[in-house]
Design a protein around this motif. Sequence first.
Motif, mmCIF file in Angstrom:
data_model
loop_
_atom_site.group_PDB
_atom_site.id
_atom_site.type_symbol
_atom_site.label_atom_id
_atom_site.label_comp_id
_atom_site.label_asym_id
_atom_site.label_seq_id
_atom_site.Cartn_x
_atom_site.Cartn_y
_atom_site.Cartn_z
ATOM 1 N N ASN A 53 -15.785 -20.795 7.286
ATOM 2 C CA ASN A 53 -16.267 -19.640 6.543
ATOM 3 C C ASN A 53 -17.644 -19.234 7.049
ATOM 4 O O ASN A 53 -18.596 -20.020 6.973
ATOM 5 C CB ASN A 53 -16.334 -20.007 5.052
ATOM 6 N N GLY A 136 -11.192 -16.079 0.384
ATOM 7 C CA GLY A 136 -11.509 -16.201 -1.027
ATOM 8 C C GLY A 136 -11.361 -14.850 -1.679
ATOM 9 O O GLY A 136 -10.316 -14.206 -1.558
ATOM 10 N N GLU A 138 -13.686 -12.484 -0.992
ATOM 11 C CA GLU A 138 -14.675 -11.722 -0.237
ATOM 12 C C GLU A 138 -14.026 -10.585 0.558
ATOM 13 O O GLU A 138 -12.837 -10.585 0.827
ATOM 14 C CB GLU A 138 -15.422 -12.649 0.740
ATOM 15 N N LEU A 261 -13.723 -28.798 -4.869
ATOM 16 C CA LEU A 261 -12.543 -27.948 -4.981
ATOM 17 C C LEU A 261 -11.393 -28.708 -5.619
ATOM 18 O O LEU A 261 -10.847 -29.643 -5.023
ATOM 19 C CB LEU A 261 -12.108 -27.431 -3.608
ATOM 20 N N PRO A 299 -6.452 -16.379 -5.230
ATOM 21 C CA PRO A 299 -6.854 -17.364 -4.212
ATOM 22 C C PRO A 299 -6.900 -18.771 -4.789
ATOM 23 O O PRO A 299 -7.325 -18.980 -5.923
ATOM 24 C CB PRO A 299 -8.253 -16.885 -3.811
ATOM 25 N N ALA A 301 -8.871 -21.028 -4.210
ATOM 26 C CA ALA A 301 -10.235 -21.446 -4.518
ATOM 27 C C ALA A 301 -10.683 -20.966 -5.895
ATOM 28 O O ALA A 301 -11.625 -21.508 -6.470
ATOM 29 C CB ALA A 301 -11.193 -20.916 -3.454
ATOM 30 N N VAL A 302 -10.005 -19.964 -6.426
ATOM 31 C CA VAL A 302 -10.378 -19.366 -7.700
ATOM 32 C C VAL A 302 -9.548 -19.930 -8.862
ATOM 33 O O VAL A 302 -10.053 -20.122 -9.971
ATOM 34 C CB VAL A 302 -10.203 -17.831 -7.630
ATOM 35 N N ARG A 455 -18.122 -23.548 -7.786
ATOM 36 C CA ARG A 455 -17.226 -22.477 -7.370
ATOM 37 C C ARG A 455 -17.105 -22.499 -5.849
ATOM 38 O O ARG A 455 -18.050 -22.194 -5.134
ATOM 39 C CB ARG A 455 -17.741 -21.116 -7.836
ATOM 40 N N TYR A 456 -15.956 -22.895 -5.384
ATOM 41 C CA TYR A 456 -15.658 -22.916 -3.955
ATOM 42 C C TYR A 456 -15.581 -21.471 -3.485
ATOM 43 O O TYR A 456 -14.821 -20.669 -4.043
ATOM 44 C CB TYR A 456 -14.321 -23.624 -3.755
ATOM 45 N N VAL A 457 -16.343 -21.107 -2.474
ATOM 46 C CA VAL A 457 -16.443 -19.691 -2.125
ATOM 47 C C VAL A 457 -15.237 -19.178 -1.358
ATOM 48 O O VAL A 457 -15.084 -17.974 -1.170
ATOM 49 C CB VAL A 457 -17.725 -19.379 -1.336
ATOM 50 N N GLY A 458 -14.358 -20.073 -0.933
ATOM 51 C CA GLY A 458 -13.159 -19.654 -0.210
ATOM 52 C C GLY A 458 -12.790 -20.664 0.846
ATOM 53 O O GLY A 458 -13.539 -21.612 1.132
ATOM 54 N N ASN A 461 -15.024 -23.349 3.194
ATOM 55 C CA ASN A 461 -16.340 -23.675 2.660
ATOM 56 C C ASN A 461 -16.730 -25.113 3.033
ATOM 57 O O ASN A 461 -17.850 -25.379 3.480
ATOM 58 C CB ASN A 461 -16.319 -23.496 1.141
#
Length: 484
Positions: A53, A136, A138, A261, A299, A301-302, A455-458, A461
Amino acid sequence: MSDNVDYDLIVIGAGGAGLAGAIWAAEAGCKVIILEAEDRIGGSTALSDGVFNAADTSLQRKLGFTDSIDEYYDYYMTLNAWRQPAALIRTFCDEATPTLEWLIGLGVKYPEFVAKKPKQTIVSGSVDGGGLYAAGVEWPPRGHCPAEGGSVYIDVMENRRAVLGVELVLNTRVQQLIVEDGAVGGVIVDGETLRSRAVLLACGGISQSTPEMIKTWFPDAYDALPPGYHPTGPASPGHRGDGVHMARQAGADIIGHNCGLAVGGAFLPYAPPIHHGNPPSSLIYVNAKGQRFAPETAPYAVMPGLVKHQGFNCWGVFDEAARKRSDSSGSGYAFGWDPQFILDCVERGDILQADTIEELAIKCGMRPGALRTTIEELNEDIVTGEDRWFLREIEALHPIAEGPFYAFQYRNTGFTVASVGPRIDRAAHALDEDGRIIPGFYAAGEAGAGVLGERYVGGGNAVANALTMGRVAGMTIGRELKGK
Protein backbone atom coordinates in the motif's frame (compact mmCIF):
# COMPACT_ATOMS: atom_id res chain seq x y z
CA MET A 1 28.75 0.37 25.30
CA SER A 2 31.97 -1.55 24.78
CA ASP A 3 33.62 -1.46 21.36
CA ASN A 4 34.36 -5.18 21.77
CA VAL A 5 31.45 -6.42 19.68
CA ASP A 6 30.85 -9.29 17.30
CA TYR A 7 28.55 -7.33 14.96
CA ASP A 8 27.39 -3.82 14.36
CA LEU A 9 23.80 -5.08 14.08
CA ILE A 10 21.96 -8.22 15.10
CA VAL A 11 18.58 -8.60 13.39
CA ILE A 12 16.06 -10.87 15.08
CA GLY A 13 13.80 -12.27 12.34
CA ALA A 14 14.26 -12.85 8.61
CA GLY A 15 10.87 -11.73 7.38
CA GLY A 16 10.18 -8.65 5.31
CA ALA A 17 11.12 -6.16 8.05
CA GLY A 18 14.27 -8.00 9.12
CA LEU A 19 15.63 -8.47 5.62
CA ALA A 20 14.95 -4.86 4.63
CA GLY A 21 16.60 -3.55 7.80
CA ALA A 22 19.63 -5.82 7.44
CA ILE A 23 20.18 -4.85 3.82
CA TRP A 24 19.99 -1.10 4.38
CA ALA A 25 22.31 -1.27 7.38
CA ALA A 26 24.75 -3.40 5.39
CA GLU A 27 24.61 -0.95 2.48
CA ALA A 28 25.89 1.67 4.93
CA GLY A 29 28.83 -0.55 5.87
CA CYS A 30 27.50 -2.32 8.96
CA LYS A 31 28.51 -5.86 9.79
CA VAL A 32 25.15 -7.63 10.15
CA ILE A 33 23.85 -11.03 11.17
CA ILE A 34 20.22 -12.18 10.94
CA LEU A 35 18.95 -14.79 13.41
CA GLU A 36 15.77 -16.56 12.29
CA ALA A 37 13.79 -18.90 14.55
CA GLU A 38 12.25 -20.96 11.74
CA ASP A 39 13.83 -23.24 9.14
CA ARG A 40 13.18 -20.79 6.32
CA ILE A 41 13.16 -17.06 5.69
CA GLY A 42 10.22 -14.89 4.72
CA GLY A 43 7.88 -14.81 7.70
CA SER A 44 4.36 -13.60 7.06
CA THR A 45 5.51 -11.43 4.16
CA ALA A 46 6.29 -14.57 2.15
CA LEU A 47 2.86 -16.03 2.98
CA SER A 48 0.95 -12.90 1.97
CA ASP A 49 -0.57 -11.93 -1.35
CA GLY A 50 2.18 -9.34 -1.51
CA VAL A 51 -0.01 -6.24 -1.73
CA PHE A 52 1.98 -3.10 -0.97
CA ASN A 53 0.00 0.00 0.00
CA ALA A 54 1.60 3.26 -1.17
CA ALA A 55 0.79 6.55 -2.87
CA ASP A 56 2.25 8.65 -5.70
CA THR A 57 4.08 5.70 -7.24
CA SER A 58 5.48 5.15 -10.69
CA LEU A 59 2.84 2.50 -11.38
CA GLN A 60 0.02 4.86 -10.44
CA ARG A 61 1.39 7.55 -12.73
CA LYS A 62 1.94 5.07 -15.57
CA LEU A 63 -1.72 4.06 -15.32
CA GLY A 64 -2.93 7.66 -15.32
CA PHE A 65 -3.65 8.23 -11.62
CA THR A 66 -2.73 11.38 -9.75
CA ASP A 67 -2.06 10.82 -6.06
CA SER A 68 -0.04 12.47 -3.30
CA ILE A 69 1.64 11.61 -0.02
CA ASP A 70 -0.41 14.35 1.66
CA GLU A 71 -3.65 12.68 0.60
CA TYR A 72 -2.39 9.29 1.69
CA TYR A 73 -1.41 10.66 5.11
CA ASP A 74 -4.78 12.37 5.58
CA TYR A 75 -6.59 9.17 4.57
CA TYR A 76 -4.50 7.04 6.94
CA MET A 77 -4.95 9.33 9.93
CA THR A 78 -8.65 9.97 9.32
CA LEU A 79 -9.45 6.27 8.99
CA ASN A 80 -7.75 5.71 12.35
CA ALA A 81 -9.52 8.71 13.93
CA TRP A 82 -6.10 10.35 14.50
CA ARG A 83 -5.26 7.82 17.22
CA GLN A 84 -1.93 6.88 15.64
CA PRO A 85 1.21 8.99 16.25
CA ALA A 86 1.17 11.59 13.51
CA ALA A 87 4.93 11.95 13.01
CA LEU A 88 5.41 8.18 12.73
CA ILE A 89 2.56 7.83 10.24
CA ARG A 90 3.88 10.73 8.21
CA THR A 91 7.27 9.02 8.01
CA PHE A 92 5.63 5.76 6.98
CA CYS A 93 3.64 7.49 4.23
CA ASP A 94 6.70 9.41 3.06
CA GLU A 95 8.95 6.34 2.98
CA ALA A 96 6.51 3.74 1.63
CA THR A 97 6.85 5.07 -1.91
CA PRO A 98 10.67 5.03 -2.12
CA THR A 99 10.60 1.58 -0.49
CA LEU A 100 8.32 0.30 -3.24
CA GLU A 101 10.50 1.88 -5.92
CA TRP A 102 13.57 0.30 -4.31
CA LEU A 103 11.89 -3.11 -4.52
CA ILE A 104 11.09 -2.50 -8.18
CA GLY A 105 14.76 -1.70 -8.69
CA LEU A 106 15.66 -5.04 -7.10
CA GLY A 107 13.46 -6.84 -9.60
CA VAL A 108 9.89 -6.86 -8.29
CA LYS A 109 7.37 -6.42 -11.09
CA TYR A 110 3.77 -5.29 -10.79
CA PRO A 111 1.38 -6.01 -13.67
CA GLU A 112 0.69 -2.73 -15.42
CA PHE A 113 -3.10 -2.71 -15.36
CA VAL A 114 -5.91 -1.69 -13.05
CA ALA A 115 -7.40 -4.74 -11.38
CA LYS A 116 -10.73 -5.08 -9.64
CA LYS A 117 -11.80 -7.45 -6.95
CA PRO A 118 -14.67 -9.67 -8.13
CA LYS A 119 -18.22 -8.78 -7.15
CA GLN A 120 -18.16 -11.47 -4.52
CA THR A 121 -19.06 -11.54 -0.87
CA ILE A 122 -16.26 -10.53 1.44
CA VAL A 123 -13.11 -12.58 0.97
CA SER A 124 -9.81 -11.86 2.73
CA GLY A 125 -7.77 -11.67 -0.42
CA SER A 126 -6.52 -9.32 -3.08
CA VAL A 127 -6.92 -9.76 -6.83
CA ASP A 128 -6.20 -12.72 -9.06
CA GLY A 129 -3.19 -12.02 -11.26
CA GLY A 130 -2.01 -8.90 -9.44
CA GLY A 131 -2.07 -5.30 -10.63
CA LEU A 132 -3.03 -1.96 -9.11
CA TYR A 133 -6.35 -1.97 -7.28
CA ALA A 134 -8.36 -0.23 -4.57
CA ALA A 135 -7.27 -2.28 -1.57
CA GLY A 136 -9.52 -0.54 0.96
CA VAL A 137 -11.94 2.35 0.70
CA GLU A 138 -9.41 4.66 -0.95
CA TRP A 139 -9.34 6.28 -4.36
CA PRO A 140 -7.16 6.46 -6.35
CA PRO A 141 -6.13 2.82 -5.93
CA ARG A 142 -3.05 2.20 -3.78
CA GLY A 143 -2.84 -1.58 -3.61
CA HIS A 144 0.20 -2.73 -5.61
CA CYS A 145 -0.06 -6.49 -6.05
CA PRO A 146 2.67 -8.60 -7.70
CA ALA A 147 1.42 -11.63 -9.60
CA GLU A 148 3.76 -13.95 -7.68
CA GLY A 149 2.61 -12.95 -4.19
CA GLY A 150 4.67 -11.82 -1.23
CA SER A 151 7.43 -14.36 -1.79
CA VAL A 152 8.80 -12.18 -4.61
CA TYR A 153 9.90 -9.56 -2.06
CA ILE A 154 11.74 -12.18 -0.08
CA ASP A 155 13.40 -13.56 -3.21
CA VAL A 156 14.82 -10.23 -4.36
CA MET A 157 15.94 -9.22 -0.89
CA GLU A 158 17.56 -12.59 -0.29
CA ASN A 159 19.55 -12.08 -3.47
CA ARG A 160 20.70 -8.68 -2.25
CA ARG A 161 21.52 -10.04 1.22
CA ALA A 162 23.78 -12.67 -0.32
CA VAL A 163 25.55 -10.08 -2.48
CA LEU A 164 26.20 -7.90 0.57
CA GLY A 165 27.49 -10.83 2.61
CA VAL A 166 25.00 -10.44 5.45
CA GLU A 167 25.17 -13.54 7.64
CA LEU A 168 21.98 -15.58 8.11
CA VAL A 169 21.40 -18.31 10.68
CA LEU A 170 18.18 -20.37 10.64
CA ASN A 171 16.57 -22.44 13.40
CA THR A 172 17.87 -19.99 15.98
CA ARG A 173 15.21 -18.58 18.27
CA VAL A 174 16.30 -15.55 20.25
CA GLN A 175 14.51 -14.90 23.54
CA GLN A 176 17.02 -12.96 25.62
CA LEU A 177 18.62 -9.58 25.11
CA ILE A 178 21.81 -8.28 26.68
CA VAL A 179 20.80 -5.13 28.55
CA GLU A 180 23.50 -3.17 30.37
CA ASP A 181 23.10 0.29 31.90
CA GLY A 182 19.79 0.73 30.10
CA ALA A 183 21.22 -0.04 26.65
CA VAL A 184 20.74 -3.10 24.46
CA GLY A 185 24.08 -4.60 23.46
CA GLY A 186 23.39 -7.97 21.90
CA VAL A 187 21.62 -11.28 22.53
CA ILE A 188 22.08 -14.57 24.31
CA VAL A 189 21.00 -17.53 22.19
CA ASP A 190 21.58 -21.25 22.68
CA GLY A 191 23.94 -20.43 25.52
CA GLU A 192 26.11 -18.21 23.35
CA THR A 193 26.61 -14.49 23.87
CA LEU A 194 26.63 -12.31 20.75
CA ARG A 195 27.45 -8.66 21.31
CA SER A 196 26.50 -5.85 18.97
CA ARG A 197 26.16 -2.11 18.80
CA ALA A 198 22.50 -2.42 17.81
CA VAL A 199 19.66 -4.94 17.82
CA LEU A 200 16.71 -4.76 15.44
CA LEU A 201 13.59 -6.53 16.68
CA ALA A 202 11.77 -7.88 13.61
CA CYS A 203 10.36 -11.21 14.78
CA GLY A 204 6.69 -10.55 14.05
CA GLY A 205 3.64 -10.11 16.22
CA ILE A 206 1.54 -12.23 18.56
CA SER A 207 -0.74 -14.15 16.19
CA GLN A 208 0.73 -17.53 17.19
CA SER A 209 1.33 -16.72 20.84
CA THR A 210 -0.47 -17.99 23.93
CA PRO A 211 -4.21 -17.46 24.51
CA GLU A 212 -3.31 -15.32 27.53
CA MET A 213 -1.21 -12.92 25.45
CA ILE A 214 -3.85 -12.70 22.72
CA LYS A 215 -6.62 -12.04 25.27
CA THR A 216 -4.51 -9.28 26.78
CA TRP A 217 -3.54 -7.49 23.59
CA PHE A 218 -6.16 -8.47 21.01
CA PRO A 219 -9.28 -9.16 23.12
CA ASP A 220 -11.55 -8.57 20.12
CA ALA A 221 -10.33 -11.91 18.76
CA TYR A 222 -11.89 -13.73 21.70
CA ASP A 223 -14.88 -11.42 22.22
CA ALA A 224 -15.99 -12.33 18.70
CA LEU A 225 -16.18 -16.07 19.44
CA PRO A 226 -18.31 -18.25 21.73
CA PRO A 227 -16.66 -19.46 24.95
CA GLY A 228 -14.26 -22.33 24.38
CA TYR A 229 -13.25 -21.35 20.85
CA HIS A 230 -9.91 -19.90 19.85
CA PRO A 231 -9.12 -17.46 17.01
CA THR A 232 -7.24 -18.75 14.02
CA GLY A 233 -5.03 -17.04 11.49
CA PRO A 234 -2.58 -17.63 8.65
CA ALA A 235 0.37 -15.77 10.17
CA SER A 236 3.83 -17.30 10.16
CA PRO A 237 4.49 -19.70 13.06
CA GLY A 238 7.25 -17.39 14.23
CA HIS A 239 4.72 -14.85 15.51
CA ARG A 240 4.93 -16.17 19.06
CA GLY A 241 5.13 -12.86 20.88
CA ASP A 242 8.89 -13.17 21.49
CA GLY A 243 9.30 -9.51 20.62
CA VAL A 244 6.99 -8.48 23.46
CA HIS A 245 8.95 -10.53 25.99
CA MET A 246 12.31 -9.19 24.82
CA ALA A 247 11.09 -5.61 24.67
CA ARG A 248 10.02 -5.90 28.30
CA GLN A 249 13.55 -7.04 29.20
CA ALA A 250 14.77 -3.70 27.85
CA GLY A 251 12.13 -1.72 29.71
CA ALA A 252 10.25 -0.74 26.56
CA ASP A 253 6.79 0.81 26.48
CA ILE A 254 4.56 -1.95 25.03
CA ILE A 255 1.56 -0.79 23.00
CA GLY A 256 -0.78 -2.15 20.32
CA HIS A 257 -4.09 -2.97 22.02
CA ASN A 258 -6.46 -4.38 19.35
CA CYS A 259 -4.20 -3.03 16.59
CA GLY A 260 -4.09 -5.16 13.46
CA LEU A 261 -6.51 -6.93 11.19
CA ALA A 262 -9.27 -9.28 12.27
CA VAL A 263 -10.59 -11.74 9.70
CA GLY A 264 -14.30 -12.36 9.21
CA GLY A 265 -16.05 -15.30 7.67
CA ALA A 266 -18.49 -18.14 8.10
CA PHE A 267 -18.20 -19.65 11.56
CA LEU A 268 -18.39 -23.40 10.96
CA PRO A 269 -16.90 -24.95 14.13
CA TYR A 270 -17.78 -28.56 13.27
CA ALA A 271 -16.52 -28.53 9.69
CA PRO A 272 -13.11 -30.05 8.87
CA PRO A 273 -10.34 -27.43 9.35
CA ILE A 274 -9.62 -26.72 5.68
CA HIS A 275 -10.79 -24.05 3.25
CA HIS A 276 -14.07 -25.23 1.79
CA GLY A 277 -14.54 -22.38 -0.63
CA ASN A 278 -16.57 -19.21 -0.50
CA PRO A 279 -20.24 -18.78 0.48
CA PRO A 280 -22.84 -18.20 -2.27
CA SER A 281 -22.78 -14.75 -3.83
CA SER A 282 -26.53 -14.27 -3.65
CA LEU A 283 -26.73 -13.91 0.11
CA ILE A 284 -27.21 -11.13 2.62
CA TYR A 285 -25.46 -10.36 5.88
CA VAL A 286 -27.83 -9.32 8.63
CA ASN A 287 -27.52 -8.38 12.29
CA ALA A 288 -29.36 -9.73 15.33
CA LYS A 289 -32.48 -7.83 14.29
CA GLY A 290 -32.54 -9.37 10.83
CA GLN A 291 -31.46 -6.15 9.11
CA ARG A 292 -28.61 -5.64 6.68
CA PHE A 293 -25.80 -3.51 8.12
CA ALA A 294 -23.26 -3.29 5.26
CA PRO A 295 -22.85 -4.09 1.59
CA GLU A 296 -21.97 -7.74 1.29
CA THR A 297 -19.00 -6.79 -0.89
CA ALA A 298 -17.47 -4.41 1.68
CA PRO A 299 -13.65 -4.46 1.82
CA TYR A 300 -12.32 -7.16 4.11
CA ALA A 301 -10.31 -4.52 5.94
CA VAL A 302 -13.53 -2.72 6.87
CA MET A 303 -15.92 -5.57 7.65
CA PRO A 304 -14.45 -6.66 11.02
CA GLY A 305 -15.16 -3.23 12.48
CA LEU A 306 -18.73 -3.34 11.20
CA VAL A 307 -19.22 -6.79 12.71
CA LYS A 308 -17.86 -5.53 16.03
CA HIS A 309 -20.33 -2.65 15.91
CA GLN A 310 -23.13 -5.22 15.66
CA GLY A 311 -21.96 -6.93 18.84
CA PHE A 312 -20.33 -9.77 16.87
CA ASN A 313 -23.83 -11.19 16.23
CA CYS A 314 -24.24 -11.43 12.45
CA TRP A 315 -25.62 -13.97 10.01
CA GLY A 316 -25.30 -14.89 6.34
CA VAL A 317 -28.65 -15.82 4.79
CA PHE A 318 -29.31 -17.53 1.45
CA ASP A 319 -31.87 -19.82 -0.17
CA GLU A 320 -32.08 -23.25 -1.77
CA ALA A 321 -31.49 -21.87 -5.25
CA ALA A 322 -28.20 -20.34 -4.08
CA ARG A 323 -27.21 -23.66 -2.53
CA LYS A 324 -27.82 -25.46 -5.82
CA ARG A 325 -25.86 -22.83 -7.78
CA SER A 326 -22.86 -23.02 -5.45
CA ASP A 327 -19.95 -24.42 -7.47
CA SER A 328 -16.84 -25.98 -5.95
CA SER A 329 -15.17 -26.63 -9.31
CA GLY A 330 -13.84 -23.10 -9.77
CA SER A 331 -10.61 -21.57 -8.50
CA GLY A 332 -9.76 -18.39 -6.61
CA TYR A 333 -12.84 -16.33 -5.90
CA ALA A 334 -14.94 -18.68 -8.04
CA PHE A 335 -14.23 -21.55 -5.63
CA GLY A 336 -17.60 -21.94 -3.93
CA TRP A 337 -19.05 -24.22 -1.31
CA ASP A 338 -20.08 -27.61 -2.59
CA PRO A 339 -23.90 -27.95 -2.43
CA GLN A 340 -23.53 -31.19 -0.48
CA PHE A 341 -21.12 -29.50 1.92
CA ILE A 342 -23.91 -27.08 2.83
CA LEU A 343 -26.26 -29.96 3.64
CA ASP A 344 -23.51 -31.61 5.66
CA CYS A 345 -23.14 -28.38 7.63
CA VAL A 346 -26.87 -28.42 8.31
CA GLU A 347 -26.56 -31.98 9.59
CA ARG A 348 -23.64 -30.99 11.85
CA GLY A 349 -25.41 -27.90 13.15
CA ASP A 350 -23.08 -25.31 11.58
CA ILE A 351 -25.78 -23.99 9.24
CA LEU A 352 -29.42 -23.52 10.23
CA GLN A 353 -32.20 -24.52 7.84
CA ALA A 354 -35.92 -23.70 7.80
CA ASP A 355 -38.81 -24.00 5.37
CA THR A 356 -39.79 -20.34 5.69
CA ILE A 357 -38.01 -17.06 6.27
CA GLU A 358 -39.94 -16.51 9.49
CA GLU A 359 -38.96 -19.91 10.87
CA LEU A 360 -35.32 -19.24 10.01
CA ALA A 361 -35.47 -15.87 11.79
CA ILE A 362 -36.82 -17.50 14.94
CA LYS A 363 -34.03 -20.10 14.91
CA CYS A 364 -31.47 -17.28 14.63
CA GLY A 365 -33.09 -15.17 17.34
CA MET A 366 -34.11 -12.41 14.91
CA ARG A 367 -37.39 -10.56 14.40
CA PRO A 368 -39.27 -12.59 11.77
CA GLY A 369 -40.90 -9.51 10.29
CA ALA A 370 -37.60 -7.67 10.02
CA LEU A 371 -35.87 -10.51 8.15
CA ARG A 372 -38.88 -10.86 5.84
CA THR A 373 -38.79 -7.11 5.08
CA THR A 374 -35.04 -7.18 4.50
CA ILE A 375 -35.27 -10.03 2.00
CA GLU A 376 -38.30 -8.58 0.20
CA GLU A 377 -36.53 -5.25 -0.21
CA LEU A 378 -33.45 -6.94 -1.64
CA ASN A 379 -35.56 -8.96 -4.08
CA GLU A 380 -37.27 -5.78 -5.23
CA ASP A 381 -33.92 -4.04 -5.62
CA ILE A 382 -32.62 -6.87 -7.79
CA VAL A 383 -35.52 -6.18 -10.15
CA THR A 384 -34.98 -2.41 -10.21
CA GLY A 385 -31.19 -2.75 -10.35
CA GLU A 386 -30.40 -0.49 -7.38
CA ASP A 387 -29.60 -1.42 -3.80
CA ARG A 388 -31.66 1.12 -1.84
CA TRP A 389 -29.57 0.91 1.34
CA PHE A 390 -25.95 0.15 0.51
CA LEU A 391 -25.59 0.62 -3.26
CA ARG A 392 -24.14 -2.85 -3.74
CA GLU A 393 -23.67 -3.81 -7.38
CA ILE A 394 -26.44 -6.36 -7.76
CA GLU A 395 -26.84 -7.05 -11.47
CA ALA A 396 -25.49 -10.59 -11.07
CA LEU A 397 -27.54 -11.44 -7.98
CA HIS A 398 -30.55 -13.72 -7.74
CA PRO A 399 -33.57 -13.27 -5.44
CA ILE A 400 -33.71 -15.07 -2.11
CA ALA A 401 -37.03 -16.77 -2.67
CA GLU A 402 -36.81 -20.56 -2.87
CA GLY A 403 -37.14 -22.57 0.32
CA PRO A 404 -35.70 -24.05 2.34
CA PHE A 405 -33.68 -21.12 3.60
CA TYR A 406 -30.27 -21.21 5.27
CA ALA A 407 -28.28 -19.14 7.76
CA PHE A 408 -24.73 -19.35 9.11
CA GLN A 409 -23.04 -17.26 11.75
CA TYR A 410 -20.72 -14.62 10.29
CA ARG A 411 -18.03 -13.84 12.84
CA ASN A 412 -14.56 -12.39 13.14
CA THR A 413 -13.01 -15.84 13.35
CA GLY A 414 -9.39 -14.81 13.84
CA PHE A 415 -6.78 -12.32 12.76
CA THR A 416 -3.87 -12.13 10.36
CA VAL A 417 -2.04 -9.17 11.85
CA ALA A 418 -1.59 -8.10 15.46
CA SER A 419 1.03 -5.40 15.89
CA VAL A 420 2.06 -5.46 19.54
CA GLY A 421 5.52 -4.43 20.68
CA PRO A 422 7.67 -1.54 21.78
CA ARG A 423 6.46 1.91 20.88
CA ILE A 424 8.75 3.32 18.22
CA ASP A 425 9.52 6.82 17.03
CA ARG A 426 9.65 7.93 13.42
CA ALA A 427 13.22 6.60 13.06
CA ALA A 428 12.29 3.14 14.44
CA HIS A 429 14.02 3.62 17.81
CA ALA A 430 12.33 1.62 20.58
CA LEU A 431 11.15 3.82 23.46
CA ASP A 432 11.01 3.15 27.18
CA GLU A 433 8.02 3.85 29.43
CA ASP A 434 9.21 7.40 29.99
CA GLY A 435 9.28 8.01 26.24
CA ARG A 436 13.06 7.97 25.99
CA ILE A 437 15.06 6.17 23.28
CA ILE A 438 16.52 2.87 24.48
CA PRO A 439 20.11 2.98 23.21
CA GLY A 440 20.94 0.25 20.72
CA PHE A 441 17.35 -0.96 20.37
CA TYR A 442 15.18 -0.70 17.25
CA ALA A 443 11.98 -2.39 16.07
CA ALA A 444 10.05 -2.74 12.81
CA GLY A 445 7.15 -4.60 11.25
CA GLU A 446 4.58 -6.12 13.57
CA ALA A 447 7.24 -6.16 16.30
CA GLY A 448 7.41 -2.36 16.24
CA ALA A 449 4.09 -0.88 17.34
CA GLY A 450 2.52 2.36 16.20
CA VAL A 451 2.08 2.20 12.44
CA LEU A 452 -0.78 -0.30 12.37
CA GLY A 453 -3.91 0.94 14.12
CA GLU A 454 -7.32 -0.42 14.99
CA ARG A 455 -8.44 0.40 11.45
CA TYR A 456 -6.51 -1.44 8.77
CA VAL A 457 -6.26 1.04 5.91
CA GLY A 458 -6.51 -1.62 3.21
CA GLY A 459 -4.75 -4.53 1.61
CA GLY A 460 -0.99 -4.19 1.89
CA ASN A 461 -0.96 -2.13 5.09
CA ALA A 462 1.02 -4.81 6.95
CA VAL A 463 3.40 -5.67 4.10
CA ALA A 464 4.12 -2.00 3.45
CA ASN A 465 4.67 -1.46 7.18
CA ALA A 466 7.14 -4.35 7.42
CA LEU A 467 9.20 -3.44 4.37
CA THR A 468 9.06 0.32 4.85
CA MET A 469 9.81 0.47 8.57
CA GLY A 470 12.44 -2.25 8.20
CA ARG A 471 14.13 -0.05 5.60
CA VAL A 472 13.73 3.02 7.85
CA ALA A 473 15.32 1.13 10.75
CA GLY A 474 18.21 0.02 8.56
CA MET A 475 18.79 3.57 7.34
CA THR A 476 18.70 4.90 10.89
CA ILE A 477 21.19 2.31 12.12
CA GLY A 478 23.51 2.91 9.18
CA ARG A 479 23.40 6.64 9.75
CA GLU A 480 23.97 6.41 13.50
CA LEU A 481 26.68 3.75 13.41
CA LYS A 482 28.46 4.63 10.18
CA GLY A 483 27.43 8.21 9.48
CA LYS A 484 25.78 7.21 6.20
